[in-house]
Design an enzyme around this catalytic site. Structure first.
Site, PDB file in Angstrom:
ATOM      1  N   LYS A   1       0.137   4.236  -0.207  1.00 46.20           N
ATOM      2  CA  LYS A   1      -0.478   5.427   0.396  1.00 46.20           C
ATOM      3  C   LYS A   1      -0.236   6.634  -0.526  1.00 46.20           C
ATOM      4  O   LYS A   1      -0.180   6.460  -1.742  1.00 46.20           O
ATOM      5  CB  LYS A   1       0.032   5.633   1.827  1.00 46.20           C
TER       6      LYS A   1
ATOM      7  N   GLU B   1      -5.149  -4.884  10.447  1.00 45.80           N
ATOM      8  CA  GLU B   1      -4.123  -3.859  10.647  1.00 45.80           C
ATOM      9  C   GLU B   1      -4.394  -3.144  11.965  1.00 45.80           C
ATOM     10  O   GLU B   1      -5.175  -2.173  12.002  1.00 45.80           O
ATOM     11  CB  GLU B   1      -4.178  -2.838   9.503  1.00 45.80           C
TER      12      GLU B   1
ATOM     13  N   ASN C   1       0.872  -1.170   0.000  1.00 46.53           N
ATOM     14  CA  ASN C   1       0.000   0.000   0.000  1.00 46.53           C
ATOM     15  C   ASN C   1       0.906   1.216   0.000  1.00 46.53           C
ATOM     16  O   ASN C   1       1.513   1.541   1.022  1.00 46.53           O
ATOM     17  CB  ASN C   1      -0.898  -0.029   1.250  1.00 46.53           C
TER      18      ASN C   1
ATOM     19  N   GLU D   1      -6.706   4.724   7.976  1.00 46.98           N
ATOM     20  CA  GLU D   1      -6.486   6.151   7.694  1.00 46.98           C
ATOM     21  C   GLU D   1      -7.732   6.777   7.072  1.00 46.98           C
ATOM     22  O   GLU D   1      -8.041   7.937   7.319  1.00 46.98           O
ATOM     23  CB  GLU D   1      -5.244   6.312   6.804  1.00 46.98           C
TER      24      GLU D   1
ATOM     25  N   HIS E   1      -9.347   1.228   4.956  1.00 47.60           N
ATOM     26  CA  HIS E   1      -8.073   1.432   5.654  1.00 47.60           C
ATOM     27  C   HIS E   1      -8.314   2.352   6.853  1.00 47.60           C
ATOM     28  O   HIS E   1      -9.114   3.283   6.778  1.00 47.60           O
ATOM     29  CB  HIS E   1      -7.034   2.038   4.711  1.00 47.60           C
TER      30      HIS E   1
ATOM     31  N   SER F   1       3.644  -2.159  10.281  1.00 43.30           N
ATOM     32  CA  SER F   1       5.096  -2.243  10.457  1.00 43.30           C
ATOM     33  C   SER F   1       5.670  -3.616  10.094  1.00 43.30           C
ATOM     34  O   SER F   1       6.596  -4.098  10.747  1.00 43.30           O
ATOM     35  CB  SER F   1       5.495  -1.843  11.885  1.00 43.30           C
TER      36      SER F   1
ATOM     37  N   GLY G   1       2.760   2.299  10.812  1.00 48.85           N
ATOM     38  CA  GLY G   1       3.711   3.399  10.680  1.00 48.85           C
ATOM     39  C   GLY G   1       4.419   3.771  11.973  1.00 48.85           C
ATOM     40  O   GLY G   1       5.063   4.808  12.061  1.00 48.85           O
TER      41      GLY G   1
HETATM   42  P1  13P Z   1       3.220   0.381   7.665  1.00 50.23           P
HETATM   43  O1  13P Z   1       3.742  -0.890   7.057  1.00 50.23           O
HETATM   44  O2  13P Z   1       3.950   1.603   7.181  1.00 50.23           O
HETATM   45  O3  13P Z   1       3.109   0.285   9.135  1.00 50.23           O
HETATM   46  O4  13P Z   1       1.720   0.571   7.111  1.00 50.23           O
HETATM   47  C1  13P Z   1       0.848  -0.495   7.165  1.00 50.23           C
HETATM   48  C2  13P Z   1      -0.373  -0.135   6.424  1.00 50.23           C
HETATM   49  O5  13P Z   1      -1.123   0.751   6.815  1.00 50.23           O
HETATM   50  C3  13P Z   1      -0.644  -0.846   5.170  1.00 50.23           C
HETATM   51  O6  13P Z   1      -1.915  -0.571   4.705  1.00 50.23           O
END
Ligand code: 13P
Length: 249
Positions: free
Chosen positions: A11, A167, A9, A97, A95, A212, A173
């Site tokens: 982002k 997740e 992803n 976010e 997601h 992560s 992150g």
């Molecule tokens: P990270 O791997 O940067 O923690 O992000 C995970 C994520 O949100 C994948 O959709």
């Protein structure tokens, strides 16, 4: 036996030049006899570029979100049919976010998943609890609510057409990863929830871990019986890290 899916992803990162480098490094670095499925999800403006660069390879590409609407006067939205037009095989929905920063409800996420299925795409349905929810013992209740909102709208036969991604919000992150056992426990619980709808489908649905995931922890996480792949953020932007996670699968 479920196949492993390693999904990146991206982002809101990338650009034509950086994407070209990243994708060509990924293409060049994949083993000839790839044992897992590989997916990248760039921002929507770059899906046509991904189609151009990945069209004849084993790497699939997908969207990061989709509209709840099929078409029409919805400025800024991207429909499932448009993602299909760009050759996407998958798209992420729900997601954390988007849930946190765009106020998406589980009902909207479910409608998005339905739009994708209608267009022939595979929704990657994200679920996950915040730190506060975990610490107050609500993890199962939260992820079940998020997952069941989607399952409730699906015919039994459609259930195997989705991918679920667990997740934990506190692991995204942050460099904090769920331990393999913590992740396994939630994955097992999610599969049990699916089995309430259909035991057969529950065995087929891929459940990815995200938060992560990196080369150093991927092998242990992916070795767990109910972890069928990864949804990778930061490490998916570095070809060596993404390839190392593919190699660990
Ligand atoms: P990270 O791997 O940067 O923690 O992000 C995970 C994520 O949100 C994948 O959709």
């Amino acid at each position: 036996m479920r196949r492993t899916l390693i999904a990146g992803n991206w982002k809101m990162n990338g650009g034509f030049s950086a994407n070209r480098s990243l994708l060509s490094e990924i293409k060049a670095g994949l083993p000839a006899s790839l044992q897992c499925d590989v997916l990248v999800c760039p921002p929507a403006p770059y899906l046509a570029q991904a189609a151009d660069l990945l069209g004849t390879t084993v790497v699939a590409w997908g969207g990061q979100d989709v509209s709840v609407h099929a078409q029409g006067a919805f400025t800024g939205e991207v429909s499932a049919a448009m993602l299909a037009d760009c050759g996407c095989k998958y798209a992420i929905v729900g997601h954390s976010e988007r849930r946190a920063y765009h106020g998406e409800s589980s009902e909207q996420v479910a409608q998005k998943a339905v739009q994708l299925l209608k267009a022939g795409l595979i929704p990657v349905v994200c679920v996950g609890e915040t730190l506060e929810q975990r610490e107050s013992g609500q993890t199962n209740e939260v992820v079940a609510g998020q997952l069941n909102a989607v399952l409730d709208l699906l015919e039994v036969s459609a259930v195997a057409g989705i991918v679920v991604a667990y997740e934990p919000v506190w692991a995204i992150g942050t460099g904090k990863t769920a331990t393999p056992q913590m992740a396994q426990d939630v994955h097992h619980f999610l599969r049990q929830q699916i089995s309430l709808k259909s035991a057969d489908m529950a065995e087929k649905v891929q459940i990815l871990y995200g938060g992560s995931m990196k080369p150093e922890n991927a092998r242990e996480l992916l070795a767990m019986p109910d972890i069928d792949g990864g949804l990778i953020g930061g490490a998916a932007l570095k070809s060596q890290d993404f390839l190392a996670i593919v190699a660990a699968s």
